[in-house]
Design a protein around this motif. Structure first.
Motif, PDB file in Angstrom:
ATOM      1  N   ARG A 172     -19.061   7.863  -8.614  1.00  0.00           N
ATOM      2  CA  ARG A 172     -17.740   8.443  -8.390  1.00  0.00           C
ATOM      3  C   ARG A 172     -17.370   8.304  -6.920  1.00  0.00           C
ATOM      4  N   LEU A 173     -16.174   7.815  -6.680  1.00  0.00           N
ATOM      5  CA  LEU A 173     -15.639   7.710  -5.323  1.00  0.00           C
ATOM      6  C   LEU A 173     -14.251   8.325  -5.335  1.00  0.00           C
ATOM      7  N   SER A 174     -14.044   9.338  -4.525  1.00  0.00           N
ATOM      8  CA  SER A 174     -12.738  10.006  -4.502  1.00  0.00           C
ATOM      9  C   SER A 174     -12.221  10.088  -3.075  1.00  0.00           C
ATOM     10  N   ILE A 175     -10.902  10.058  -2.952  1.00  0.00           N
ATOM     11  CA  ILE A 175     -10.260  10.170  -1.648  1.00  0.00           C
ATOM     12  C   ILE A 175      -8.905  10.836  -1.835  1.00  0.00           C
ATOM     13  N   ALA A 176      -8.532  11.657  -0.861  1.00  0.00           N
ATOM     14  CA  ALA A 176      -7.250  12.366  -0.905  1.00  0.00           C
ATOM     15  C   ALA A 176      -6.540  12.197   0.428  1.00  0.00           C
ATOM     16  N   SER A 177      -5.222  12.278   0.388  1.00  0.00           N
ATOM     17  CA  SER A 177      -4.442  12.220   1.625  1.00  0.00           C
ATOM     18  C   SER A 177      -3.331  13.253   1.565  1.00  0.00           C
ATOM     19  N   SER A 178      -3.073  13.856   2.701  1.00  0.00           N
ATOM     20  CA  SER A 178      -1.973  14.807   2.804  1.00  0.00           C
ATOM     21  C   SER A 178      -0.672  14.022   2.971  1.00  0.00           C
ATOM     22  N   GLU A 179       0.324  14.342   2.159  1.00  0.00           N
ATOM     23  CA  GLU A 179       1.592  13.600   2.163  1.00  0.00           C
ATOM     24  C   GLU A 179       2.775  14.574   2.269  1.00  0.00           C
ATOM     25  N   PRO A 180       2.853  15.324   3.369  1.00  0.00           N
ATOM     26  CA  PRO A 180       3.912  16.328   3.475  1.00  0.00           C
ATOM     27  C   PRO A 180       5.287  15.779   3.809  1.00  0.00           C
ATOM     28  N   GLY A 181       5.359  14.525   4.225  1.00  0.00           N
ATOM     29  CA  GLY A 181       6.637  13.938   4.626  1.00  0.00           C
ATOM     30  C   GLY A 181       6.550  12.428   4.582  1.00  0.00           C
ATOM     31  N   PRO A 182       7.487  11.734   5.229  1.00  0.00           N
ATOM     32  CA  PRO A 182       7.524  10.269   5.169  1.00  0.00           C
ATOM     33  C   PRO A 182       6.537   9.569   6.086  1.00  0.00           C
ATOM     34  N   GLU A 183       5.908  10.302   7.003  1.00  0.00           N
ATOM     35  CA  GLU A 183       5.042   9.665   7.999  1.00  0.00           C
ATOM     36  C   GLU A 183       3.869   8.892   7.375  1.00  0.00           C
ATOM     37  N   PRO A 184       3.159   9.436   6.383  1.00  0.00           N
ATOM     38  CA  PRO A 184       2.037   8.677   5.818  1.00  0.00           C
ATOM     39  C   PRO A 184       2.460   7.343   5.198  1.00  0.00           C
ATOM     40  N   ASN A 207       0.811  -1.219   0.000  1.00  0.00           N
ATOM     41  CA  ASN A 207       0.000   0.000   0.000  1.00  0.00           C
ATOM     42  C   ASN A 207       0.842   1.265   0.000  1.00  0.00           C
ATOM     43  N   ALA A 208       1.974   1.247   0.697  1.00  0.00           N
ATOM     44  CA  ALA A 208       2.817   2.442   0.773  1.00  0.00           C
ATOM     45  C   ALA A 208       3.426   2.803  -0.573  1.00  0.00           C
ATOM     46  N   CYS A 209       3.438   1.865  -1.514  1.00  0.00           N
ATOM     47  CA  CYS A 209       4.042   2.113  -2.827  1.00  0.00           C
ATOM     48  C   CYS A 209       3.179   3.009  -3.704  1.00  0.00           C
ATOM     49  N   VAL A 210       1.878   3.041  -3.429  1.00  0.00           N
ATOM     50  CA  VAL A 210       0.963   3.764  -4.316  1.00  0.00           C
ATOM     51  C   VAL A 210       0.439   4.985  -3.580  1.00  0.00           C
ATOM     52  N   ALA A 211       1.275   6.013  -3.484  1.00  0.00           N
ATOM     53  CA  ALA A 211       0.889   7.304  -2.905  1.00  0.00           C
ATOM     54  C   ALA A 211       0.769   7.267  -1.387  1.00  0.00           C
ATOM     55  N   GLY A 212       1.720   6.646  -0.719  1.00  0.00           N
ATOM     56  CA  GLY A 212       1.820   6.737   0.730  1.00  0.00           C
ATOM     57  C   GLY A 212       0.610   6.206   1.465  1.00  0.00           C
ATOM     58  N   ALA A 213      -0.003   7.046   2.281  1.00  0.00           N
ATOM     59  CA  ALA A 213      -1.135   6.609   3.100  1.00  0.00           C
ATOM     60  C   ALA A 213      -2.416   6.455   2.287  1.00  0.00           C
ATOM     61  N   LEU A 214      -2.457   6.969   1.074  1.00  0.00           N
ATOM     62  CA  LEU A 214      -3.667   6.877   0.251  1.00  0.00           C
ATOM     63  C   LEU A 214      -4.012   5.401   0.033  1.00  0.00           C
ATOM     64  N   PRO A 215      -5.189   4.945   0.491  1.00  0.00           N
ATOM     65  CA  PRO A 215      -5.514   3.517   0.396  1.00  0.00           C
ATOM     66  C   PRO A 215      -6.015   3.117  -0.990  1.00  0.00           C
ATOM     67  N   THR A 216      -5.197   3.384  -1.996  1.00  0.00           N
ATOM     68  CA  THR A 216      -5.592   3.175  -3.385  1.00  0.00           C
ATOM     69  C   THR A 216      -6.006   1.734  -3.656  1.00  0.00           C
ATOM     70  N   THR A 217      -5.141   0.791  -3.285  1.00  0.00           N
ATOM     71  CA  THR A 217      -5.430  -0.606  -3.606  1.00  0.00           C
ATOM     72  C   THR A 217      -6.519  -1.166  -2.698  1.00  0.00           C
ATOM     73  N   THR A 218      -6.575  -0.694  -1.454  1.00  0.00           N
ATOM     74  CA  THR A 218      -7.611  -1.182  -0.541  1.00  0.00           C
ATOM     75  C   THR A 218      -8.995  -0.781  -1.031  1.00  0.00           C
ATOM     76  N   ILE A 219      -9.157   0.482  -1.413  1.00  0.00           N
ATOM     77  CA  ILE A 219     -10.451   0.960  -1.903  1.00  0.00           C
ATOM     78  C   ILE A 219     -10.833   0.228  -3.183  1.00  0.00           C
ATOM     79  N   GLY A 220      -9.887   0.152  -4.118  1.00  0.00           N
ATOM     80  CA  GLY A 220     -10.210  -0.430  -5.408  1.00  0.00           C
ATOM     81  C   GLY A 220     -10.534  -1.903  -5.361  1.00  0.00           C
ATOM     82  N   SER A 221      -9.803  -2.664  -4.528  1.00  0.00           N
ATOM     83  CA  SER A 221      -9.988  -4.118  -4.522  1.00  0.00           C
ATOM     84  C   SER A 221     -10.961  -4.605  -3.463  1.00  0.00           C
ATOM     85  N   ARG A 222     -11.121  -3.859  -2.350  1.00  0.00           N
ATOM     86  CA  ARG A 222     -12.017  -4.309  -1.283  1.00  0.00           C
ATOM     87  C   ARG A 222     -13.308  -3.499  -1.233  1.00  0.00           C
ATOM     88  N   ASP A 223     -13.193  -2.181  -1.135  1.00  0.00           N
ATOM     89  CA  ASP A 223     -14.370  -1.346  -0.918  1.00  0.00           C
ATOM     90  C   ASP A 223     -15.216  -1.178  -2.173  1.00  0.00           C
TER      91      ASP A 223
END
Length: 369
Positions: free
Chosen positions: A336-348, A173-189
Motif C-alpha cells: 500500500r502506498l498512500s499520499i495526500a495533499s492539502s488543496e485549500p485554494g488554487p495554489e497547489p 498533473n494539475a488535472c488530477v487533484a491539483g498538487a497531488l502527484p497521482t500520475t507521477t507516483i503511479g507511472s514513475r514511482d
C-alpha cells in the motif's frame, strides 16, 4: 550561466491561471538560479480578449489588472479586445501552452480545440483544464510524446499523427487533484509494480460537504456553506454528482493504468441523496462515508467507479482533512502506498503546472545530452 528562455502562452486567467502568473512573477530569480530557465509570458487570453507582447508581458501589471477585476484586453498597447485563445498560438509564438480555461465535460471546448491546435504546431501543452484529457486522451496521446508508449509498448521510432518525429510533450498533473502527484507516483514511482487497486478522493467540494454533514449540517446547508466559502461553484453539479471525480479517474486510468478509458466506462454516483443522518450513523458505527474513486483489477481490465462508500476510520482516505485529497495504490510488491495533499485554494494546482513545465524542460535536456 545565461538562462534558457521559454516563451509561454496562458489561456485562462481565472484562479489557477492568475496564480500561475503570480508564482512565475515571484519566483523568476529562483527559477533562473535553480534551473537555468527564464519563462517569458508573451501572451495571455481570457473571455473577451487578451494581451500580447513579444518581449514578455509585465506580470506585475497583469496581476494588478486581474486583482482590480479589469480586463487585460483594456491595457494600453498590449491589450487585444476580442482576441480568442487560439490566436495566442500564432501571435504569442509560444514554446509552451498553459491551458487553464473552464472545464467542459460535454465536448471539451474551447480547451480541447486549443490543445489540438497547439500540438499540431509542435507546441508543448500543460493542462489544468481536465476536459481535454478526460474526453480525448487517446487522440491527444497520438499527437504528443505519450504516443511513444512505455515498456513493451514503447516505440522508439514513434512519429506523431501530426508528423513530428520529436513530438510535443503533454502534461496534465494539475488535472488530477491539483498538487497531488497521482500520475507521477503511479507511472514513475510504482514502475515495475502491477497496480491491483487504486482508491482516491479526487474532489475537494464533496470531501468538504461530507465532513460538514458529519458535524450536523444537512446536505443543503453544507453545500450553501461551501458556496459561500468559494469551495463549490454556483452550479455544483459536476462536483456533487461525481463527474468531476470521474473525469480525474478517467485520466488516471489512461495515464497510469494503461487502460483506454472514457467517461462512459465509469459507474458514477454522487452525494445529493445522502442525508446527514446516514452520514452520522456510519460515523457512529466506526465508518466514514467518502466519495471514493475506485479502479480495481478484474481479470485483464480495471473496473472503475465513483461512489460514496463507508470506509473504516483507520483507512488512509478517512484520515484526511476537509481540505485534502488523496490517492492510495495497492500492488503485489508495494502492498500500500498512500499520499495526500492539502488543496485549500488554487495554489497547489498552479504549482503543479509549474512542475510540469520544469519536467518538460528536464526531459528535453536529457534527450539532448
Amino acid at each position: 550561466m545565461t538562462p534558457t528562455t521559454y516563451r509561454i502562452a496562458l489561456a485562462g486567467l481565472g484562479n489557477v491561471g492568475s496564480t500561475v502568473l503570480a508564482i512565475l512573477h515571484r519566483e523568476a530569480q529562483s527559477l533562473r538560479k535553480r534551473y537555468g530557465v527564464q519563462f517569458l509570458v508573451t501572451g495571455v487570453a481570457e473571455l473577451g480578449g487578451g494581451a500580447l507582447d513579444s518581449n514578455g508581458l509585465d506580470l506585475g501589471l497583469l496581476l494588478e489588472t486581474l486583482q482590480a477585476k479589469r480586463p487585460v484586453a483594456d491595457l494600453p498597447r498590449i491589450g487585444r479586445p476580442g482576441m480568442v485563445a487560439i490566436e495566442l498560438l500564432e501571435q504569442a509564438k509560444p514554446d509552451m501552452l498553459l491551458e487553464a480555461t473552464p472545464v467542459n465535460l460535454e465536448h471539451g471546448q474551447p480547451g480541447l480545440g486549443l490543445v489540438q491546435a497547439a500540438l499540431q504546431r509542435n507546441i508543448h501543452c500543460i493542462l489544468a483544464n481536465k476536459g481535454p484529457a478526460a474526453l480525448a486522451f487517446q487522440e491527444l496521446a497520438s499527437m504528443s510524446d505519450w504516443g511513444a508508449g512505455w515498456g513493451s509498448d514503447f516505440n522508439p521510432d514513434f512519429v506523431s499523427v501530426t508528423g513530428y518525429k520529436r513530438p510535443p510533450k503533454l502534461r496534465f498533473n494539475a488535472c488530477v487533484a491539483g498538487a497531488l502527484p497521482t500520475t507521477t507516483i503511479g507511472s514513475r514511482d510504482l514502475a515495475g509494480c502491477r497496480v491491483q487497486r487504486m482508491e482516491a478522493v479526487f474532489n475537494g467540494t464533496t470531501q468538504y460537504i461530507l465532513r460538514a454533514m458529519e458535524d450536523g449540517q444537512s446536505y443543503a446547508e453544507a453545500l450553501a456553506d461551501a458556496q459561500r466559502r468559494g469551495i463549490a461553484e454556483t452550479d455544483p453539479s459536476l462536483d456533487v454528482d461525481g463527474w468531476d471525480a470521474a473525469a480525474k479517474l478517467v485520466i488516471a486510468a489512461n495515464a497510469v493504468l494503461g487502460q483506454a478509458t472514457q467517461l462512459s466506462d465509469v459507474e458514477v454516483q454522487g452525494i445529493r441523496t445522502l442525508s446527514n443522518a446516514t452520514v452520522q450513523q456510519e460515523l457512529a458505527s466506526g465508518q466514514r462515508i467518502v466519495l471514493v474513486c475506485l479502479a480495481e483489477l478484474n481479470g485483464k481490465r480495471y473496473q472503475l467507479s465513483v461512489k460514496p462508500i463507508p470506509l473504516p476510520l483507520d483507512h488512509p482516505l478517512c484520515r484526511i482533512t476537509p481540505d485534502e485529497m488523496a490517492v492510495v495504490y495497492y500492488t503485489q510488491d508495494v502492498e500500500r502506498l498512500s499520499i495526500a495533499s492539502s488543496e485549500p485554494g488554487p495554489e497547489p494546482a498552479a504549482a503543479a503546472m509549474i512542475r510540469d513545465m520544469l519536467d518538460i524542460i528536464r526531459s528535453d535536456f536529457e534527450r539532448n545530452t
